[in-house]
Design a protein around this motif. Structure first.
Motif, PDB file in Angstrom:
ATOM      1  N   GLU A 293      20.344 -42.806  -1.919  1.00 52.80           N
ATOM      2  CA  GLU A 293      20.419 -44.020  -2.421  1.00 52.80           C
ATOM      3  C   GLU A 293      19.685 -44.744  -3.541  1.00 52.80           C
ATOM      4  N   ASN A 294      19.033 -43.693  -4.012  1.00 54.84           N
ATOM      5  CA  ASN A 294      18.221 -43.688  -5.492  1.00 54.84           C
ATOM      6  C   ASN A 294      18.317 -42.639  -6.241  1.00 54.84           C
ATOM      7  N   ASN A 295      18.083 -42.692  -7.523  1.00 51.53           N
ATOM      8  CA  ASN A 295      18.179 -41.368  -8.306  1.00 51.53           C
ATOM      9  C   ASN A 295      16.907 -40.734  -8.569  1.00 51.53           C
ATOM     10  N   PHE A 296      15.911 -40.976  -7.689  1.00 49.39           N
ATOM     11  CA  PHE A 296      14.636 -40.246  -7.885  1.00 49.39           C
ATOM     12  C   PHE A 296      14.960 -38.557  -7.724  1.00 49.39           C
ATOM     13  N   LYS A 297      14.372 -37.835  -8.477  1.00 50.91           N
ATOM     14  CA  LYS A 297      14.249 -36.407  -8.485  1.00 50.91           C
ATOM     15  C   LYS A 297      12.984 -35.860  -8.312  1.00 50.91           C
ATOM     16  N   LYS A 298      13.016 -34.789  -7.432  1.00 45.73           N
ATOM     17  CA  LYS A 298      11.682 -34.092  -7.343  1.00 45.73           C
ATOM     18  C   LYS A 298      11.093 -33.224  -8.580  1.00 45.73           C
ATOM     19  N   SER A 299       9.815 -33.645  -8.787  1.00 47.15           N
ATOM     20  CA  SER A 299       9.140 -32.825  -9.828  1.00 47.15           C
ATOM     21  C   SER A 299       9.288 -31.218  -9.555  1.00 47.15           C
ATOM     22  N   SER A 300       9.199 -30.445 -10.576  1.00 46.31           N
ATOM     23  CA  SER A 300       9.435 -29.063 -10.639  1.00 46.31           C
ATOM     24  C   SER A 300       7.840 -28.439 -10.117  1.00 46.31           C
ATOM     25  N   LYS A 301       8.099 -27.376  -9.564  1.00 47.57           N
ATOM     26  CA  LYS A 301       6.736 -26.725  -8.897  1.00 47.57           C
ATOM     27  C   LYS A 301       5.947 -26.548 -10.183  1.00 47.57           C
ATOM     28  N   LYS A 302       6.260 -26.226 -11.339  1.00 48.80           N
ATOM     29  CA  LYS A 302       5.359 -26.050 -12.436  1.00 48.80           C
ATOM     30  C   LYS A 302       4.789 -27.455 -12.869  1.00 48.80           C
ATOM     31  N   THR A 303       5.299 -28.339 -12.777  1.00 47.09           N
ATOM     32  CA  THR A 303       4.961 -29.987 -13.042  1.00 47.09           C
ATOM     33  C   THR A 303       3.836 -30.379 -12.323  1.00 47.09           C
ATOM     34  N   ILE A 304       4.090 -29.973 -10.841  1.00 46.90           N
ATOM     35  CA  ILE A 304       3.369 -30.286  -9.794  1.00 46.90           C
ATOM     36  C   ILE A 304       1.847 -29.502  -9.789  1.00 46.90           C
ATOM     37  N   GLU A 305       1.993 -28.284 -10.193  1.00 51.93           N
ATOM     38  CA  GLU A 305       0.797 -27.449 -10.236  1.00 51.93           C
ATOM     39  C   GLU A 305      -0.105 -28.078 -11.224  1.00 51.93           C
ATOM     40  N   ASP A 306       0.448 -28.319 -12.543  1.00 50.07           N
ATOM     41  CA  ASP A 306       0.019 -28.650 -13.866  1.00 50.07           C
ATOM     42  C   ASP A 306      -0.794 -30.021 -13.481  1.00 50.07           C
ATOM     43  N   PHE A 307      -0.117 -31.096 -12.869  1.00 55.95           N
ATOM     44  CA  PHE A 307      -0.640 -32.381 -12.353  1.00 55.95           C
ATOM     45  C   PHE A 307      -1.824 -32.199 -11.358  1.00 55.95           C
ATOM     46  N   ALA A 308      -1.996 -31.334 -10.437  1.00 55.99           N
ATOM     47  CA  ALA A 308      -2.889 -30.903  -9.552  1.00 55.99           C
ATOM     48  C   ALA A 308      -3.916 -30.427 -10.282  1.00 55.99           C
ATOM     49  N   ASN A 309      -3.878 -29.444 -11.131  1.00 57.14           N
ATOM     50  CA  ASN A 309      -4.886 -28.732 -11.951  1.00 57.14           C
ATOM     51  C   ASN A 309      -5.556 -29.765 -12.689  1.00 57.14           C
ATOM     52  N   ILE A 310      -4.938 -30.641 -13.554  1.00 60.02           N
ATOM     53  CA  ILE A 310      -5.527 -31.634 -14.223  1.00 60.02           C
ATOM     54  C   ILE A 310      -6.550 -32.608 -13.485  1.00 60.02           C
TER      55      ILE A 310
END
Length: 345
Positions: A293-310
């Motif tokens: 019902e919405n257009n939200f998409k999951k972030s890529s695995k690499k994006t999630i890892e980069d976010f966590a590392n920051i």
């Protein structure tokens, strides 16, 4: 007729006295229900026939009907759809971990908070659950697993602080030694950030884990996905969290659903790190559950890892939530919504 699961031991003792029975009978009844999992008064063999008759005339044991069970083929997750006495349905999620069994439970039938990434809110809010109805989800979960549940998360359908009084009573009942006896430190309550209730919870001195659905570092960005952000600013939420930490000495969890191209950039991660640096907290990164019902998409695995590392590099404790039950619509509200749609055809 009243749901006996809504009664504390003290309340049931008083009812026994008011109805010509010994107060000790209350504990016997509760032992049958919670310890022995006997959910029929007739099967409580140490009660007199007259007491059983009184109980049947005044109470019911509000165990929900199991309407549907979806089992994941990827992990040990089970999503259960439960039918209540009035015909409404709610859902809960059972998860097996090495450290014990967990359950994610609902606090309302539906939700009125309107968070854009959540399916629970799509049908609106029907009503609050009583303390006993919240408790019964754990009871039926243990029956399904044939094992004890040791961790409880109030993160299913509904906003717990929008049903504050019933949730507070549930927390007392679930922790009671005459009931399920689940320790407060094994219970997590998740809220989208109703500030006055954070202060009220802090003053109760409980040792549960408070989780805040944050999902953005700025009020402007948060308003795009969470209507509650129009009422409470992030600064107000963080001030309330500092008060909670001061009163309870408990670490606060901040939930952050990562949505592709919405809140998952490196700049978002740096800004979130600056916002939370120095606070006794932990960030739980959640790959968003995609809802059609919405257009939200999951972030890529690499994006999630980069976010966590920051976040880690800025000294903020962080984990990435393990995706469980993705093949069974385990996200909040999805199974209930599908069921409602199927019944309306």
């Amino acid at each position: 007729m009243k749901n006996i699961l809504d009664f504390s031991l003290t309340e049931l003792q008083q009812w026994m006295k008011d109805n010509g029975e010994g107060a000790f009978r209350a504990k016997q009844v509760m032992e049958w229900i919670y310890k022995k999992e006997i959910w029929s008064f007739e099967d409580m063999t140490n009660l007199s026939k007259s007491l059983i008759s009184k109980l049947n005339n005044n109470f019911y044991i509000g165990i929900p009907e199991v309407v549907e069970v979806s089992k994941s083929e990827k992990d040990d997750t089970q999503k259960i759809l439960l039918g209540l006495k009035d015909g409404n349905v709610i859902e809960a999620v059972l998860m097996r971990y090495k450290h014990g069994n967990s359950i994610c439970i609902s606090t309302q039938v539906g939700c009125r908070m309107g968070c854009r990434f959540c399916a629970s809110t799509l049908e609106g809010m029907v009503r609050n659950l009583t303390a006993g109805e919240i408790l019964s989800q754990i009871m039926i979960g243990q029956k399904i697993l044939e094992d004890r549940i040791s961790n409880v998360v109030l993160m299913g359908s509904g906003e717990p602080f929008d049903n504050f009084d019933n949730v507070m009573k549930f927390l007392l009942l679930v922790n009671a030694d005459y009931g399920l006896n689940i320790g407060q430190r094994h219970i997590t309550l998740s809220t989208c950030g109703i500030v006055p209730k954070i202060y009220e919870l802090a003053d109760k001195g409980m040792q549960i884990t408070l989780a805040i659905s944050l999902h953005a570092f700025s009020d402007e960005k948060r308003r795009e996905i969470m209507p509650i952000a129009n009422k409470y600013m992030i600064k107000e939420i963080l001030d309330a969290c500092r008060y909670y930490i001061e009163k309870t000495n408990r670490r606060v969890t901040f939930e952050y659903s990562l949505v592709k191209d919405i809140n998952d950039s490196k700049e978002d991660a740096k800004a979130l790190s600056q916002l939370l640096k120095g606070l006794l907290c932990h960030v739980n990164l959640i790959p968003v559950n995609e809802v059609k019902e919405n257009n939200f998409k999951k972030s890529s695995k690499k994006t999630i890892e980069d976010f966590a590392n920051i976040l880690k590099n800025y000294g903020v404790e962080v984990t990435v939530r393990r995706e469980m039950g993705s093949d069974i619509n385990a996200a909040c509200g999805q199974l209930r919504r599908n069921y409602i749609k199927s019944q309306s055809k």
